[in-house]
Design a protein around this motif. Structure first.
Motif, PDB file in Angstrom:
ATOM      1  N   LYS A 188      14.611  -1.087 -12.932  1.00 30.43           N
ATOM      2  CA  LYS A 188      13.680  -1.310 -12.102  1.00 30.43           C
ATOM      3  C   LYS A 188      13.487  -0.944 -10.997  1.00 30.43           C
ATOM      4  O   LYS A 188      14.678  -0.584 -10.198  1.00 30.43           O
ATOM      5  CB  LYS A 188      13.186  -2.614 -11.955  1.00 30.43           C
ATOM      6  CG  LYS A 188      14.807  -3.554 -11.595  1.00 30.43           C
ATOM      7  CD  LYS A 188      14.143  -5.249 -11.861  1.00 30.43           C
ATOM      8  CE  LYS A 188      15.502  -5.748 -10.767  1.00 30.43           C
ATOM      9  NZ  LYS A 188      14.807  -7.375 -11.334  1.00 30.43           N
TER      10      LYS A 188
ATOM     11  N   VAL B  97      11.314  -1.743  -8.264  1.00 32.75           N
ATOM     12  CA  VAL B  97      10.558  -3.439  -7.683  1.00 32.75           C
ATOM     13  C   VAL B  97      11.304  -4.689  -7.572  1.00 32.75           C
ATOM     14  O   VAL B  97      11.573  -4.645  -8.526  1.00 32.75           O
ATOM     15  CB  VAL B  97       9.528  -3.893  -7.900  1.00 32.75           C
ATOM     16  CG1 VAL B  97       9.240  -4.910  -5.971  1.00 32.75           C
ATOM     17  CG2 VAL B  97       9.031  -2.562  -6.858  1.00 32.75           C
ATOM     18  N   TRP B  98      12.673  -5.150  -6.658  1.00 32.17           N
ATOM     19  CA  TRP B  98      13.479  -5.856  -6.980  1.00 32.17           C
ATOM     20  C   TRP B  98      13.073  -7.466  -5.594  1.00 32.17           C
ATOM     21  O   TRP B  98      12.240  -7.183  -4.911  1.00 32.17           O
ATOM     22  CB  TRP B  98      14.168  -5.648  -5.996  1.00 32.17           C
ATOM     23  CG  TRP B  98      15.234  -4.344  -6.722  1.00 32.17           C
ATOM     24  CD1 TRP B  98      15.127  -3.600  -7.343  1.00 32.17           C
ATOM     25  CD2 TRP B  98      16.287  -4.254  -8.509  1.00 32.17           C
ATOM     26  NE1 TRP B  98      15.700  -2.538  -7.897  1.00 32.17           N
ATOM     27  CE2 TRP B  98      17.156  -3.832  -8.251  1.00 32.17           C
ATOM     28  CE3 TRP B  98      17.124  -5.962  -8.484  1.00 32.17           C
ATOM     29  CZ2 TRP B  98      17.775  -3.591  -9.030  1.00 32.17           C
ATOM     30  CZ3 TRP B  98      18.469  -5.514  -8.971  1.00 32.17           C
ATOM     31  CH2 TRP B  98      17.986  -4.302  -9.944  1.00 32.17           C
ATOM     32  N   ALA B  99      12.441  -8.375  -6.818  1.00 30.16           N
ATOM     33  CA  ALA B  99      12.729  -9.495  -5.972  1.00 30.16           C
ATOM     34  C   ALA B  99      13.918 -10.322  -5.259  1.00 30.16           C
ATOM     35  O   ALA B  99      14.516 -10.570  -6.196  1.00 30.16           O
ATOM     36  CB  ALA B  99      12.100 -10.937  -6.765  1.00 30.16           C
TER      37      ALA B  99
ATOM     38  N   GLU C 109      15.487 -13.187  -3.115  1.00 27.12           N
ATOM     39  CA  GLU C 109      15.929 -14.520  -2.461  1.00 27.12           C
ATOM     40  C   GLU C 109      17.324 -14.514  -1.827  1.00 27.12           C
ATOM     41  O   GLU C 109      17.982 -13.474  -1.872  1.00 27.12           O
ATOM     42  CB  GLU C 109      16.571 -15.069  -3.494  1.00 27.12           C
ATOM     43  CG  GLU C 109      16.575 -16.515  -2.829  1.00 27.12           C
ATOM     44  CD  GLU C 109      16.427 -17.687  -3.607  1.00 27.12           C
ATOM     45  OE1 GLU C 109      16.756 -19.008  -3.116  1.00 27.12           O
ATOM     46  OE2 GLU C 109      16.572 -17.466  -4.873  1.00 27.12           O
TER      47      GLU C 109
ATOM     48  N   THR D   6      11.999 -15.730  -0.410  1.00 24.76           N
ATOM     49  CA  THR D   6      11.767 -14.698  -1.678  1.00 24.76           C
ATOM     50  C   THR D   6      11.143 -13.307  -1.090  1.00 24.76           C
ATOM     51  O   THR D   6       9.757 -13.700  -0.918  1.00 24.76           O
ATOM     52  CB  THR D   6      11.841 -15.460  -3.226  1.00 24.76           C
ATOM     53  OG1 THR D   6      12.557 -16.466  -2.985  1.00 24.76           O
ATOM     54  CG2 THR D   6      11.787 -14.368  -4.045  1.00 24.76           C
TER      55      THR D   6
ATOM     56  N   ASP E  38       9.279  -9.110  -2.614  1.00 26.87           N
ATOM     57  CA  ASP E  38       9.861  -8.397  -3.286  1.00 26.87           C
ATOM     58  C   ASP E  38       9.999  -7.259  -2.459  1.00 26.87           C
ATOM     59  O   ASP E  38       9.244  -6.864  -1.300  1.00 26.87           O
ATOM     60  CB  ASP E  38       8.242  -8.062  -3.923  1.00 26.87           C
ATOM     61  CG  ASP E  38       7.980  -9.347  -5.448  1.00 26.87           C
ATOM     62  OD1 ASP E  38       9.079  -9.585  -5.407  1.00 26.87           O
ATOM     63  OD2 ASP E  38       6.934  -9.413  -5.573  1.00 26.87           O
ATOM     64  N   HIS E  39      11.223  -5.740  -2.901  1.00 29.91           N
ATOM     65  CA  HIS E  39      11.580  -4.949  -2.783  1.00 29.91           C
ATOM     66  C   HIS E  39      11.205  -3.569  -2.891  1.00 29.91           C
ATOM     67  O   HIS E  39      12.070  -3.952  -3.807  1.00 29.91           O
ATOM     68  CB  HIS E  39      12.839  -5.562  -1.163  1.00 29.91           C
ATOM     69  CG  HIS E  39      12.961  -5.907  -0.734  1.00 29.91           C
ATOM     70  ND1 HIS E  39      12.551  -6.256   0.663  1.00 29.91           N
ATOM     71  CD2 HIS E  39      12.968  -7.100  -0.727  1.00 29.91           C
ATOM     72  CE1 HIS E  39      13.057  -6.986   1.616  1.00 29.91           C
ATOM     73  NE2 HIS E  39      13.559  -7.805   0.299  1.00 29.91           N
ATOM     74  N   ASP E  40      10.705  -2.484  -2.784  1.00 31.59           N
ATOM     75  CA  ASP E  40      10.904  -1.491  -3.504  1.00 31.59           C
ATOM     76  C   ASP E  40      11.549  -0.758  -3.054  1.00 31.59           C
ATOM     77  O   ASP E  40      11.789   0.054  -2.033  1.00 31.59           O
ATOM     78  CB  ASP E  40       9.279  -0.082  -2.499  1.00 31.59           C
ATOM     79  CG  ASP E  40       9.136   0.815  -4.054  1.00 31.59           C
ATOM     80  OD1 ASP E  40       9.940   0.753  -4.774  1.00 31.59           O
ATOM     81  OD2 ASP E  40       7.637   1.393  -3.594  1.00 31.59           O
TER      82      ASP E  40
ATOM     83  N   ALA F 151      20.145  -4.469  -3.481  1.00 35.78           N
ATOM     84  CA  ALA F 151      19.552  -5.613  -3.964  1.00 35.78           C
ATOM     85  C   ALA F 151      20.529  -6.853  -3.005  1.00 35.78           C
ATOM     86  O   ALA F 151      19.968  -7.844  -2.548  1.00 35.78           O
ATOM     87  CB  ALA F 151      18.915  -6.081  -4.826  1.00 35.78           C
TER      88      ALA F 151
ATOM     89  N   CYS G 214      15.187 -12.700   5.362  1.00 31.91           N
ATOM     90  CA  CYS G 214      13.492 -12.276   5.073  1.00 31.91           C
ATOM     91  C   CYS G 214      13.268 -11.267   6.689  1.00 31.91           C
ATOM     92  O   CYS G 214      13.545 -11.639   7.238  1.00 31.91           O
ATOM     93  CB  CYS G 214      13.450 -12.683   4.827  1.00 31.91           C
ATOM     94  SG  CYS G 214      11.794 -14.076   5.631  1.00 31.91           S
TER      95      CYS G 214
END
Length: 165
Positions: A4, A6-8, A10, A16, A18-20, A33, A41
């Protein structure tokens, strides 16, 4: 199945996001991640950084006030004339002059081979230079270059020929 992109994550602040991570190699995304999860954040990081700017600004203001007081006392003690130029540059020029002159004295006289009589000649030359901009321009100069810099100064850097006005 592709890894993947895009990682969600926390974050340590509890948010939380989402990071591309598609710009990272596939085998480094999970580790990055995990690293992100140990950090605040972006919004919390910016808020904290902006809060630190106020403290940093207060510290810098206090430091400048101390330097200005030292420069003013030094100028009075060694009969240095007031500087000329825009109001915005005067304090900066005084601090620059003080720092360069005191460092040059330490390097040339206290630690070097220049005698006090030769230093007095340097001081006399310095007294004739009253343009704040000249001292600001020399703020990064090597202390042992001061005699040559003083000799290279032009009439535009002096408002009067008399250093004892």
């Amino acid at each position: 199945m592709p890894v993947k992109t895009v990682w969600a994550v926390e974050h340590s602040c509890g948010h939380t996001a989402d990071h591309d991570l598609s710009a990272r190699p596939a085998d480094r995304r999970a580790g990055y991640a995990r690293w992100l999860s140990g950090r605040d954040c972006t919004d919390c990081w910016r808020a904290q950084r902006d809060g630190d700017d106020a403290g940093r600004a207060a510290w810098l203001e206090g430091k400048r006030a101390e330097e200005q007081q030292a420069a003013t006392q030094w100028a009075a003690e060694f009969r240095m004339p007031p500087l000329t130029g825009p109001d915005k540059a005067l304090a900066w020029g005084e601090r620059s002059r003080h720092q360069l002159m005191t460092t040059a004295y330490r390097v040339l006289v206290a630690e070097g081979s220049l005698d006090e009589d030769a230093w007095e000649e340097i001081e006399e030359q310095a007294r004739t230079l009253d343009r704040a901009g000249w001292w600001i321009d020399q703020r990064d100069a090597a202390p042992n270059d001061l005699p040559e810099l003083l000799a290279a100064a032009t009439d535009a850097d002096r408002s009067t020929e008399n250093p004892h006005y």
